[in-house]
Design an enzyme around this catalytic site. Sequence first.
Site, PDB file in Angstrom:
ATOM      1  N   LYS A  26      29.424  73.356 132.800  1.00 39.09           N
ATOM      2  CA  LYS A  26      29.534  73.117 131.347  1.00 39.09           C
ATOM      3  C   LYS A  26      28.540  72.058 130.874  1.00 39.09           C
ATOM      4  O   LYS A  26      27.803  72.279 129.915  1.00 39.09           O
ATOM      5  CB  LYS A  26      30.951  72.660 130.969  1.00 39.09           C
ATOM      6  CG  LYS A  26      32.040  73.645 131.241  1.00 39.09           C
ATOM      7  CD  LYS A  26      33.401  73.087 130.922  1.00 39.09           C
ATOM      8  CE  LYS A  26      33.717  71.772 131.585  1.00 39.09           C
ATOM      9  NZ  LYS A  26      33.710  71.778 133.050  1.00 39.09           N
ATOM     10  N   THR A  27      28.535  70.923 131.530  1.00 40.79           N
ATOM     11  CA  THR A  27      27.633  69.838 131.124  1.00 40.79           C
ATOM     12  C   THR A  27      26.183  70.234 131.361  1.00 40.79           C
ATOM     13  O   THR A  27      25.309  69.922 130.549  1.00 40.79           O
ATOM     14  CB  THR A  27      27.992  68.535 131.864  1.00 40.79           C
ATOM     15  OG1 THR A  27      29.341  68.188 131.531  1.00 40.79           O
ATOM     16  CG2 THR A  27      27.064  67.403 131.468  1.00 40.79           C
ATOM     17  N   GLY A  64      35.288  75.903 130.444  1.00 43.80           N
ATOM     18  CA  GLY A  64      35.511  76.377 131.807  1.00 43.80           C
ATOM     19  C   GLY A  64      36.149  75.284 132.633  1.00 43.80           C
ATOM     20  O   GLY A  64      36.522  74.227 132.113  1.00 43.80           O
ATOM     21  N   SER A 115      31.945  74.160 136.863  1.00 46.49           N
ATOM     22  CA  SER A 115      31.484  75.470 136.391  1.00 46.49           C
ATOM     23  C   SER A 115      30.121  75.394 135.710  1.00 46.49           C
ATOM     24  O   SER A 115      29.536  76.430 135.391  1.00 46.49           O
ATOM     25  CB  SER A 115      32.512  76.084 135.430  1.00 46.49           C
ATOM     26  OG  SER A 115      32.639  75.292 134.257  1.00 46.49           O
ATOM     27  N   ASP A 118      30.182  66.012 124.730  1.00 46.00           N
ATOM     28  CA  ASP A 118      30.625  66.340 126.079  1.00 46.00           C
ATOM     29  C   ASP A 118      32.054  65.867 126.281  1.00 46.00           C
ATOM     30  O   ASP A 118      32.502  64.918 125.650  1.00 46.00           O
ATOM     31  CB  ASP A 118      29.699  65.686 127.120  1.00 46.00           C
ATOM     32  CG  ASP A 118      29.867  66.284 128.499  1.00 46.00           C
ATOM     33  OD1 ASP A 118      30.174  67.489 128.595  1.00 46.00           O
ATOM     34  OD2 ASP A 118      29.667  65.561 129.490  1.00 46.00           O
ATOM     35  N   GLU A 119      32.762  66.539 127.186  1.00 43.31           N
ATOM     36  CA  GLU A 119      34.149  66.195 127.553  1.00 43.31           C
ATOM     37  C   GLU A 119      35.052  66.118 126.321  1.00 43.31           C
ATOM     38  O   GLU A 119      35.834  65.178 126.137  1.00 43.31           O
ATOM     39  CB  GLU A 119      34.189  64.882 128.350  1.00 43.31           C
ATOM     40  CG  GLU A 119      33.356  64.886 129.611  1.00 43.31           C
ATOM     41  CD  GLU A 119      33.854  65.821 130.701  1.00 43.31           C
ATOM     42  OE1 GLU A 119      34.905  66.470 130.541  1.00 43.31           O
ATOM     43  OE2 GLU A 119      33.161  65.915 131.734  1.00 43.31           O
ATOM     44  N   ALA A 120      34.975  67.125 125.489  1.00 43.61           N
ATOM     45  CA  ALA A 120      35.705  67.141 124.216  1.00 43.61           C
ATOM     46  C   ALA A 120      37.214  67.075 124.388  1.00 43.61           C
ATOM     47  O   ALA A 120      37.918  66.617 123.481  1.00 43.61           O
ATOM     48  CB  ALA A 120      35.328  68.383 123.405  1.00 43.61           C
ATOM     49  N   CYS A 149      40.509  79.835 142.093  1.00 44.87           N
ATOM     50  CA  CYS A 149      40.912  80.990 141.293  1.00 44.87           C
ATOM     51  C   CYS A 149      42.400  80.843 140.972  1.00 44.87           C
ATOM     52  O   CYS A 149      43.089  79.982 141.539  1.00 44.87           O
ATOM     53  CB  CYS A 149      40.631  82.293 142.043  1.00 44.87           C
ATOM     54  SG  CYS A 149      41.690  82.546 143.484  1.00 44.87           S
TER      55      CYS A 149
END
Length: 188
Positions: free
Chosen positions: A26-27, A20, A24, A92-94, A181
């Site tokens: 993610k972490t 995302g 958003s 994380d943070e791939a 958006c």
Amino acid sequence: MFIEPNISGERRGWIEVICGSMFSGKTEELIRRLKRAKIANLKVEIFKPAIDVRYDENNVVSHDSNAIQSTPIENSQTILLMAEGVDVVGIDEAQFFDDEIINVCEMLALRGVRVIVAGLDMDYLGKPFGQMPFLLSIADYITKLHAICMKCGNIANVSYRKTGQGGQVLLGEKETYEPRCRKCANEK
């Protein structure tokens, strides 16, 4: 998420990708899943790119200040060396990792490891970011999270950069980025 029952007794691995825009969650979701794995007494290892020192040099930290201990690494091959004998690997943070991250995740899953990867699926221009498109294509499970657009309040999927400086990679927080958006991100 549905987990297939394993009646053969062998350990089966898989790849989960959480993606995302910035802000958003993610972490936050990665940390939640990893903490639940620890509660289940699974052996967990967490990795993050060494370049990400925004909140902490070692820990993975969400924007809401939730944290979990991790190991900062320079390249993805290091994960294979450090993840021997673990049940769950968190990354994380791939999007900041080298292109070997795909092979590393595949090898871990083939070893029977549950691999949970979080990262930005798009850069600030709305283009696929780093290795994330490839990780999404090999994932067994995908969770796409959304933020709230700071301009109109709709669902946001773009990490809008408020400054014109920097290349594709520019580490920053709320002073540099805001979720928008598609429509608001493309307004001039």
